[in-house]
Each structure stands twice: as structure tokens, then as C-alpha cells.
Scaffold this active site. Structure first.
Site, mmCIF file in Angstrom:
data_model
loop_
_atom_site.group_PDB
_atom_site.id
_atom_site.type_symbol
_atom_site.label_atom_id
_atom_site.label_comp_id
_atom_site.label_asym_id
_atom_site.label_seq_id
_atom_site.Cartn_x
_atom_site.Cartn_y
_atom_site.Cartn_z
ATOM 1 N N ASP A 1 -12.064 -11.011 0.095
ATOM 2 C CA ASP A 1 -11.568 -9.676 1.461
ATOM 3 C C ASP A 1 -9.711 -10.430 0.543
ATOM 4 O O ASP A 1 -9.624 -11.324 1.173
ATOM 5 C CB ASP A 1 -11.517 -10.207 3.101
ATOM 6 C CG ASP A 1 -10.270 -9.239 3.542
ATOM 7 O OD1 ASP A 1 -9.363 -8.951 2.633
ATOM 8 O OD2 ASP A 1 -10.319 -9.428 4.405
ATOM 9 N N SER B 1 1.377 4.668 -4.997
ATOM 10 C CA SER B 1 0.929 5.902 -4.334
ATOM 11 C C SER B 1 2.756 6.708 -4.019
ATOM 12 O O SER B 1 4.110 6.408 -4.442
ATOM 13 C CB SER B 1 0.768 5.531 -2.636
ATOM 14 O OG SER B 1 0.962 6.959 -2.184
ATOM 15 N N TYR C 1 1.800 3.493 5.803
ATOM 16 C CA TYR C 1 0.699 3.760 5.403
ATOM 17 C C TYR C 1 2.497 3.613 3.817
ATOM 18 O O TYR C 1 2.499 2.759 3.093
ATOM 19 C CB TYR C 1 0.388 4.365 4.969
ATOM 20 C CG TYR C 1 -0.281 4.349 3.504
ATOM 21 C CD1 TYR C 1 -1.329 3.500 3.496
ATOM 22 C CD2 TYR C 1 0.354 5.481 2.576
ATOM 23 C CE1 TYR C 1 -2.072 3.727 1.602
ATOM 24 C CE2 TYR C 1 0.047 5.326 1.474
ATOM 25 C CZ TYR C 1 -1.358 4.538 0.728
ATOM 26 O OH TYR C 1 -1.997 4.719 -0.113
ATOM 27 N N LYS D 1 3.820 1.013 0.943
ATOM 28 C CA LYS D 1 3.413 1.519 -0.548
ATOM 29 C C LYS D 1 5.310 1.362 -1.578
ATOM 30 O O LYS D 1 5.387 0.779 -2.738
ATOM 31 C CB LYS D 1 2.813 2.504 -0.500
ATOM 32 C CG LYS D 1 1.978 2.610 -0.788
ATOM 33 C CD LYS D 1 0.939 1.690 -1.687
ATOM 34 C CE LYS D 1 -0.336 1.588 -1.528
ATOM 35 N NZ LYS D 1 -0.974 1.485 -1.786
HETATM 36 N N1 LIG Z 1 -6.683 8.513 -2.365
HETATM 37 C C1 LIG Z 1 -5.467 9.077 -2.063
HETATM 38 O O1 LIG Z 1 -5.322 9.766 -2.424
HETATM 39 C C2 LIG Z 1 -4.800 7.487 -2.243
HETATM 40 C C3 LIG Z 1 -3.438 7.712 -2.931
HETATM 41 C C4 LIG Z 1 -2.656 7.012 -3.553
HETATM 42 C C5 LIG Z 1 -2.971 5.766 -3.641
HETATM 43 N N2 LIG Z 1 -3.946 5.276 -3.003
HETATM 44 C C6 LIG Z 1 -4.613 3.936 -3.004
HETATM 45 O O2 LIG Z 1 -5.880 3.711 -3.926
HETATM 46 C C7 LIG Z 1 -5.980 2.261 -3.845
HETATM 47 C C8 LIG Z 1 -7.770 2.724 -3.359
HETATM 48 O O3 LIG Z 1 -7.519 3.345 -2.584
HETATM 49 P P1 LIG Z 1 -9.219 4.695 -2.658
HETATM 50 O O4 LIG Z 1 -8.209 5.873 -2.834
HETATM 51 O O5 LIG Z 1 -9.958 4.503 -4.068
HETATM 52 O O6 LIG Z 1 -9.951 3.908 -1.802
HETATM 53 P P2 LIG Z 1 -11.447 3.670 -1.470
HETATM 54 O O7 LIG Z 1 -11.341 3.782 0.115
HETATM 55 O O8 LIG Z 1 -12.372 5.079 -2.232
HETATM 56 O O9 LIG Z 1 -11.973 2.116 -2.132
HETATM 57 C C9 LIG Z 1 -10.506 1.433 -1.861
HETATM 58 C C10 LIG Z 1 -11.660 0.551 -2.031
HETATM 59 O O10 LIG Z 1 -10.846 -1.464 -1.672
HETATM 60 C C11 LIG Z 1 -12.251 -1.631 -0.960
HETATM 61 N N3 LIG Z 1 -11.272 -2.521 -0.207
HETATM 62 C C12 LIG Z 1 -10.998 -2.323 0.877
HETATM 63 N N4 LIG Z 1 -10.153 -3.424 2.195
HETATM 64 C C13 LIG Z 1 -10.583 -5.000 0.830
HETATM 65 C C14 LIG Z 1 -9.916 -5.543 1.048
HETATM 66 N N5 LIG Z 1 -9.288 -6.227 1.934
HETATM 67 N N6 LIG Z 1 -10.277 -6.410 0.200
HETATM 68 C C15 LIG Z 1 -10.917 -5.910 -1.235
HETATM 69 N N7 LIG Z 1 -11.607 -5.095 -1.578
HETATM 70 C C16 LIG Z 1 -11.184 -3.710 -0.230
HETATM 71 C C17 LIG Z 1 -12.632 -0.828 0.356
HETATM 72 O O11 LIG Z 1 -13.870 -1.450 0.040
HETATM 73 C C18 LIG Z 1 -13.100 0.790 -1.188
HETATM 74 O O12 LIG Z 1 -14.399 -0.123 -2.436
HETATM 75 C C19 LIG Z 1 -5.247 2.063 -2.844
HETATM 76 O O13 LIG Z 1 -4.276 1.291 -3.061
HETATM 77 C C20 LIG Z 1 -4.961 3.433 -2.040
HETATM 78 O O14 LIG Z 1 -3.960 3.315 -1.120
HETATM 79 C C21 LIG Z 1 -5.035 6.121 -2.957
#
Ligand SMILES: NC(=O)c1ccc[n+]([C@@H]2O[C@H](COP(=O)([O-])OP(=O)(O)OC[C@H]3O[C@@H](n4cnc5c(N)ncnc54)[C@H](O)[C@@H]3O)[C@@H](O)[C@H]2O)c1
Length: 252
Positions: free
Chosen positions: A62, A142, A155, A159
Site C-alpha cells: 500500500d 492528471s 482530487y 494532482k
Molecule cells: N482514469 C483516468 O481518467 C485518469 C485520468 C488522469 C489521471 N489518472 C491517474 O492515473 C493513475 C492510475 O489510475 P487508473 O485510472 O489507471 O485507475 P485504475 O483503478 O485502473 O488503476 C489504479 C490501480 O492502483 C491501485 N491502487 C490504488 N490504491 C493503491 C495503493 N494505496 N497502493 C498500491 N496500489 C494502489 C489499484 O488497486 C489499481 O490497480 C492514478 O494516479 C489516477 O489518479 C487517471
């Protein structure tokens, strides 16, 4: 092979952008440490990479825990013998909803996973990079940091902190051959999509978000992985402190 023999640790790599980054890095020759808290998802990605002929291991941690982070970085060193690239990608968001409905627990979790986790990871990894005389960090930020949306205030602000931390530390470590950059994805097709939209993933709801993106589609794990690969590779040897928008023109 743009990352041949490099050792890369990708947090939150069991799903979404992180999984895309882990897969692409491995196909470019990196030894990849896949981290997540979802063991089934993380182990599956590491196994898929190995089955495709790549090198990968899974480490549960984590990232909001300092002790878990310390053990995760040690596990990466044990696996690869060194650490070249750290991708702080794991992230969390409260559901898209009015600011007045966001709880203190949600605020704390957003900041613990999105901001404090990067503090922990960098304090553990930077001494290793300093000793090695090189290192590359990529933080998944983001477009929310640059062009905030309503309903996601906490959020978005987390970021914003990621972007300023990226720039400030990039300067602090620039003369040590340590590069620190961020990628800023626009809303994408990942596990967090419905939480960001605050609505079910229907064609109608997607269309509302797609309409705000000049290139007319959401981002994909491949889009983000290609940007992260560039920043991790020697092609970006003189690039540090950037917050690269991967957004089909959304932030213009
Ligand atoms: N999806 C979007 O629209 C978007 C846009 C901009 C930025 N992001 C960023 O992209 C990054 C990845 O997110 P995603 O969209 O691929 O989502 P996702 O939910 O598909 O993947 C996130 C992963 O992080 C893991 N995770 C969560 N908390 C955790 C922790 N405390 N320790 C270890 N692992 C942990 C989850 O289990 C999951 O597998 C994040 O930082 C998110 O803020 C996402």
C-alpha cells in the site's frame, strides 16, 4: 529496446494506466516490478508479462504506508539488483460529487495515496538514485491539475500538488542526473472511469466527456504508456520537471 536491462518499479500496475506502462516497459526490455494492493490483479499482470517473454515480479504494497513502501523498494532492488525508473502511478479519487459532500476520510485517502505516497516513495528511492548516480521518476498526475473539473475539487488539488512537487524536486535533483517528470492524462478508459464521471459508463455519459476533448476520445493505457516510455528512456535525457499533457488537446 528503449529500456534494455533497466529496472522499473510501477505502482498501481494491476490495472489501467499502470498495467499499460508495465506491459510496454517490459516489451522494451525493462525488468518490471509490478506493485498493487489488489494481489490478484497485480499477479495477473506480472504473469502475463512473463508469458509474453518479459521479466516481471509482483510486490504487494500500500503506497500510502511508509513501511510498505520501504519494503517495496527493497523488493525491487532484490529483484533487479538496482532501480532505474520509478513510476508513481497508484491513485485514488473520491466519486465525482459536490464539494460539500466530500468527507474528511475521503480527503485524507485522496491525499495519502496521491500525494503522501510520492513523498514516501521519493524519500526511499532518491538515496538509491544518488548512490547510483542516475535515476528517472515519472509521476502519474492528471489534466485535473491543469484544467480542473467541477465535482472533483479535492482530487484536482491533489494532482496540483503532484505537479508542483514534480517541478520543485526536478530542480533540486537536476545536477545529480536524476530526472523527475509527470504525465497528465485526460480522463481515460480505466478502473477509475465511472468514479471520475460520477455516473455509469454508458455511451451517453462517455459522449459528454468526449465532447470536451478536442481529439474526440478518452485516453487509453497505451497513450499514457507511450508517454511514460519516452520520459523513462534516454530519448528524454535532457528533460526534467515537465508535466506532459496526454490529453488530445483538452488543456488548450
Ligand atoms: N482514469 C483516468 O481518467 C485518469 C485520468 C488522469 C489521471 N489518472 C491517474 O492515473 C493513475 C492510475 O489510475 P487508473 O485510472 O489507471 O485507475 P485504475 O483503478 O485502473 O488503476 C489504479 C490501480 O492502483 C491501485 N491502487 C490504488 N490504491 C493503491 C495503493 N494505496 N497502493 C498500491 N496500489 C494502489 C489499484 O488497486 C489499481 O490497480 C492514478 O494516479 C489516477 O489518479 C487517471
Amino acid at each position: 529496446m528503449r529500456l534494455k536491462d533497466k529496472v522499473a518499479l510501477v505502482t498501481g500496475a494491476g490495472s489501467g494506466f499502470g498495467a499499460g506502462i508495465a506491459r510496454l516497459f517490459a516489451s522494451e526490455g525493462a525488468k518490471v516490478v509490478v506493485n498493487d494492493i489488489n494481489d490478484n490483479a497485480g499477479q495477473t499482470i506480472a504473469q502475463e508479462i512473463r508469458q509474453a517473454g518479459g521479466s516481471a515480479t509482483y510486490v504487494h504494497a500500500d503506497v500510502s504506508s511508509r513501511e510498505d513502501t520501504r519494503l517495496m523498494i527493497q523488493a525491487a532492488i532484490d529483484f533487479g539488483g538496482r532501480l532505474d525508473v520509478l513510476v508513481n502511478n497508484a491513485g485514488f479519487t473520491h466519486r465525482n460529487k459536490p464539494f460539500l459532500d466530500v468527507t474528511e476520510d475521503e480527503f485524507d485517502r485522496v491525499y495519502d495515496v496521491n500525494v503522501k505516497a510520492i513523498f514516501h516513495a521519493l524519500q526511499e528511492a532518491l538515496p538509491i538514485f544518488l548512490e547510483q548516480g542516475a535515476g528517472s521518476v515519472i509521476n502519474t498526475s492528471s489534466t485535473a491539475a491543469l484544467r480542473p473539473r467541477p465535482g472533483l475539487g479535492v482530487y484536482c488539488s491533489s494532482k496540483g500538488a503532484v505537479n508542483n512537487l514534480t517541478k520543485s524536486l526536478a530542480i533540486e535533483f537536476a545536477d545529480k542526473n536524476i530526472r523527475i517528470n509527470a504525465v497528465c492524462p485526460v480522463i481515460g478508459e480505466t478502473g477509475l472511469l465511472e468514479t471520475f464521471m460520477g455516473a455509469p459508463d454508458t455511451p451517453e455519459n462517455r459522449a459528454k466527456f468526449q465532447a470536451t476533448i478536442p481529439m474526440g476520445r478518452l485516453s487509453t493505457p497505451q497513450d499514457i504508456a507511450r508517454a511514460a516510455l519516452f520520459l523513462a528512456s534516454d530519448d528524454a535525457a535532457f528533460i526534467t520537471g515537465i508535466t506532459m499533457e496526454v490529453d488530445g488537446g483538452r488543456c488548450i
